[in-house]
Structures are given as structure tokens and as C-alpha cells.
Design a protein around this motif. Sequence first.
Motif, PDB file in Angstrom:
ATOM      1  N   LEU A  36       0.963 -15.401  -3.142  1.00 33.01           N
ATOM      2  CA  LEU A  36       0.730 -14.039  -3.607  1.00 33.01           C
ATOM      3  C   LEU A  36      -0.744 -13.670  -3.596  1.00 33.01           C
ATOM      4  O   LEU A  36      -1.104 -12.483  -3.540  1.00 33.01           O
ATOM      5  N   PHE A  37      -1.612 -14.669  -3.646  1.00 31.88           N
ATOM      6  CA  PHE A  37      -3.045 -14.392  -3.637  1.00 31.88           C
ATOM      7  C   PHE A  37      -3.516 -13.906  -2.259  1.00 31.88           C
ATOM      8  O   PHE A  37      -4.607 -13.335  -2.138  1.00 31.88           O
ATOM      9  N   THR A  38      -2.714 -14.143  -1.239  1.00 34.37           N
ATOM     10  CA  THR A  38      -3.077 -13.704   0.116  1.00 34.37           C
ATOM     11  C   THR A  38      -2.124 -12.623   0.620  1.00 34.37           C
ATOM     12  O   THR A  38      -2.014 -12.400   1.822  1.00 34.37           O
ATOM     13  N   ILE A  39      -1.445 -11.945  -0.314  1.00 28.37           N
ATOM     14  CA  ILE A  39      -0.426 -10.973   0.071  1.00 28.37           C
ATOM     15  C   ILE A  39      -1.013  -9.834   0.905  1.00 28.37           C
ATOM     16  O   ILE A  39      -0.365  -9.316   1.824  1.00 28.37           O
ATOM     17  N   ASN A  40      -2.274  -9.448   0.637  1.00 27.91           N
ATOM     18  CA  ASN A  40      -2.890  -8.363   1.393  1.00 27.91           C
ATOM     19  C   ASN A  40      -3.128  -8.746   2.849  1.00 27.91           C
ATOM     20  O   ASN A  40      -3.201  -7.879   3.725  1.00 27.91           O
ATOM     21  N   GLU A  41      -3.256 -10.035   3.107  1.00 27.33           N
ATOM     22  CA  GLU A  41      -3.428 -10.503   4.478  1.00 27.33           C
ATOM     23  C   GLU A  41      -2.090 -10.676   5.174  1.00 27.33           C
ATOM     24  O   GLU A  41      -2.002 -10.702   6.397  1.00 27.33           O
ATOM     25  N   THR A  42      -1.018 -10.816   4.367  1.00 28.32           N
ATOM     26  CA  THR A  42       0.313 -11.058   4.916  1.00 28.32           C
ATOM     27  C   THR A  42       0.990  -9.767   5.360  1.00 28.32           C
ATOM     28  O   THR A  42       1.632  -9.717   6.403  1.00 28.32           O
ATOM     29  N   VAL A  43       0.860  -8.724   4.549  1.00 25.50           N
ATOM     30  CA  VAL A  43       1.512  -7.444   4.850  1.00 25.50           C
ATOM     31  C   VAL A  43       0.688  -6.673   5.875  1.00 25.50           C
ATOM     32  O   VAL A  43      -0.496  -6.393   5.649  1.00 25.50           O
ATOM     33  N   GLU A  44       1.316  -6.324   6.975  1.00 28.51           N
ATOM     34  CA  GLU A  44       0.624  -5.610   8.048  1.00 28.51           C
ATOM     35  C   GLU A  44       0.217  -4.195   7.593  1.00 28.51           C
ATOM     36  O   GLU A  44       0.879  -3.598   6.745  1.00 28.51           O
ATOM     37  N   ASP A  45      -0.855  -3.698   8.169  1.00 30.40           N
ATOM     38  CA  ASP A  45      -1.322  -2.342   7.884  1.00 30.40           C
ATOM     39  C   ASP A  45      -0.995  -1.460   9.086  1.00 30.40           C
ATOM     40  O   ASP A  45      -1.536  -1.655  10.169  1.00 30.40           O
ATOM     41  N   VAL A  46      -0.066  -0.527   8.915  1.00 29.77           N
ATOM     42  CA  VAL A  46       0.345   0.321  10.033  1.00 29.77           C
ATOM     43  C   VAL A  46       0.153   1.793   9.657  1.00 29.77           C
ATOM     44  O   VAL A  46       0.391   2.183   8.520  1.00 29.77           O
ATOM     45  N   PRO A  47      -0.256   2.627  10.596  1.00 31.09           N
ATOM     46  CA  PRO A  47      -0.564   4.028  10.291  1.00 31.09           C
ATOM     47  C   PRO A  47       0.660   4.932  10.183  1.00 31.09           C
ATOM     48  O   PRO A  47       0.594   6.005   9.580  1.00 31.09           O
ATOM     49  N   ASP A  48       1.794   4.520  10.776  1.00 31.67           N
ATOM     50  CA  ASP A  48       2.942   5.428  10.836  1.00 31.67           C
ATOM     51  C   ASP A  48       3.994   5.176   9.766  1.00 31.67           C
ATOM     52  O   ASP A  48       5.060   5.772   9.788  1.00 31.67           O
ATOM     53  N   MET A  49       3.722   4.279   8.823  1.00 30.36           N
ATOM     54  CA  MET A  49       4.691   3.972   7.771  1.00 30.36           C
ATOM     55  C   MET A  49       4.879   5.185   6.863  1.00 30.36           C
ATOM     56  O   MET A  49       3.907   5.779   6.391  1.00 30.36           O
ATOM     57  N   ARG A  50       6.124   5.564   6.631  1.00 30.07           N
ATOM     58  CA  ARG A  50       6.383   6.685   5.728  1.00 30.07           C
ATOM     59  C   ARG A  50       7.280   6.258   4.575  1.00 30.07           C
ATOM     60  O   ARG A  50       7.959   5.240   4.637  1.00 30.07           O
ATOM     61  N   VAL A  51       7.274   7.028   3.525  1.00 32.79           N
ATOM     62  CA  VAL A  51       8.083   6.722   2.347  1.00 32.79           C
ATOM     63  C   VAL A  51       9.502   7.257   2.542  1.00 32.79           C
ATOM     64  O   VAL A  51       9.765   8.076   3.424  1.00 32.79           O
ATOM     65  N   TYR A  52      10.427   6.807   1.708  1.00 32.33           N
ATOM     66  CA  TYR A  52      11.782   7.348   1.719  1.00 32.33           C
ATOM     67  C   TYR A  52      11.762   8.776   1.172  1.00 32.33           C
ATOM     68  O   TYR A  52      11.029   9.079   0.230  1.00 32.33           O
ATOM     69  N   THR A  53      12.574   9.632   1.745  1.00 33.63           N
ATOM     70  CA  THR A  53      12.764  10.958   1.168  1.00 33.63           C
ATOM     71  C   THR A  53      13.581  10.810  -0.113  1.00 33.63           C
ATOM     72  O   THR A  53      14.217   9.772  -0.342  1.00 33.63           O
ATOM     73  N   PRO A  54      13.616  11.819  -0.975  1.00 37.34           N
ATOM     74  CA  PRO A  54      14.428  11.733  -2.194  1.00 37.34           C
ATOM     75  C   PRO A  54      15.899  11.449  -1.891  1.00 37.34           C
ATOM     76  O   PRO A  54      16.538  10.668  -2.609  1.00 37.34           O
ATOM     77  N   LEU A  55      16.442  12.061  -0.828  1.00 36.85           N
ATOM     78  CA  LEU A  55      17.847  11.829  -0.482  1.00 36.85           C
ATOM     79  C   LEU A  55      18.063  10.388  -0.032  1.00 36.85           C
ATOM     80  O   LEU A  55      19.050   9.741  -0.411  1.00 36.85           O
ATOM     81  N   GLU A  56      17.145   9.862   0.771  1.00 42.33           N
ATOM     82  CA  GLU A  56      17.255   8.480   1.243  1.00 42.33           C
ATOM     83  C   GLU A  56      17.098   7.499   0.088  1.00 42.33           C
ATOM     84  O   GLU A  56      17.793   6.478   0.034  1.00 42.33           O
ATOM     85  N   LEU A  57      16.195   7.819  -0.836  1.00 42.23           N
ATOM     86  CA  LEU A  57      16.014   6.949  -2.004  1.00 42.23           C
ATOM     87  C   LEU A  57      17.265   6.961  -2.880  1.00 42.23           C
ATOM     88  O   LEU A  57      17.684   5.919  -3.388  1.00 42.23           O
TER      89      LEU A  57
END
Length: 250
Positions: A36-57
Motif C-alpha cells: 500500500l505504500f507504493t500504491i501511487n506507483e501501482t495505479v496507472e495515470d490515464v487522462p481519459d478515465m471518467r467517473v460513473y454517472t448517477p444512473l450507472e452508480l
Amino acid sequence: MNMPKLHKKLERSAIGFVVAIIVVASIGGFVEIAPLFTINETVEDVPDMRVYTPLELAGRNIYIREGCYACHSQMIRTLRDEVERYGPYSLAVESSYDHPMLWGSKRTGPDLARLGDKYTDAWHVAHLINPRDVVPQSVMPRYGWLMKNSLRIDDLSNHLAAQRAVGVPYTDAMIANAEADAYGQAHPNSSRAEGVAERYGENTNIRVFDGDEERLTEMDALVAYLQILGKLTDAAHVEAAERLEENHGN
């Protein structure tokens, strides 16, 4: 000293046995916590990631409520047969907005990590009402009541606010318009539909998911969620294409 004798000696010493338990538990805890101390290095950083809409959530909440995760994983492993069957293996970033996570390996049914747009909305509706109508050998239970149940949307702002509290980047406008956006996403001809595209992007699925334009049902929400699985970002497909190009170059 052999192991049976050592174990017997530990059992006779309460303090020694407690110390041994602490040592073993500490090793296990370290192995689980250290990454967990290296979690920021593990999770990729992508520009096109979007959140769920309210209906999808809302659909995701129904998916969890009905226990769908107990039979369907959302984690494609790096094994060749899994990649050939389901598509590119799952990346950590694809679940970065999932609270709780739905990764796992339990599969009574197929993995759903890349289910989005694989089938039509009508197929999903028929499958959920009676799975045997579209997959004769299916052992999946029926979920026909989702078509009858009206979707509760008056509390969706609270759901989005709770998600923001754990790191999902919902804006004030998204939270304030959650109820309107949930309705608008399933009613493309309504004035509220424009706000959905404005807040969540032009590629957001905006249509009548359950085939009934008159009502907003739990079926609308669940199908909307299923149709976005694997589509929140193209990162996995981009990475797979880069790996393929690199292998061909070698």
C-alpha cells in the motif's frame, strides 16, 4: 530440534506461544500492508478515465445488492486463456473509482470486466428477466422484478457525495444534478439529457435502456452499469496494442 518437539514446547509455554503468534501475524500483516505504500506507483495515470454517472452508480449498487459479484468476477488475469476469452487483462486504474472493489476469481458465470457494448440493451433485459431465454444452459437466477421496480433517485446526490469523500472526483455540479442526470440518461428526448452529456462527456450512453420510455426502473440502472463495464477508460486496450506492436518489432 524438529518441528513436532518445537510445537510441543511452544504449547507448554503460554508466553512463548503468544510471541510466536504475534511474529507470524506480523509477517502476514507486513506482506499485506507494505504494497500500500507504493500504491501511487501501482495505479496507472490515464487522462481519459471518467467517473460513473448517477444512473450507472445506482446500477452498480443494485448489482452489489443482488449479489451478482458472488458469481461474476470483474478481474481478467494475465493468463493467456483469459486474455483470449475476455480481452486485455485488467489494470488497477480501471477500478480506481470502485468502492467497494469487485475484483476476484469466483466465476460461476463469466467475467464481466469487459462486458460493456458486447450485447445489446434488449439482450441484457431479456437475460435478466429469464436467463434461459438467451442462454439455455444458464444457471443464473431470474431478476424480472428489476423491470417492475421504479428506481429511487432522490438520494443519489448523497451517494455521489459519499463517493467523493473517498476520493472519486465528482464535482459540485454533478452532485447537485444527480437526480436530474439519472433521469436524463435514460430519457434521451428529455431536456435533462443534455446535462448528462455536458457533465460526463459526449460518449456517455444516453438512451432508454430497458425499452420502456414511460418509467425509470432498476432495470434501466443495472443495464446502464453493465454497458459501461470496461469502457470507463481505453487504457487496457491501448497498453495491449503497445505490447503487441513491441512484440512484433522484436
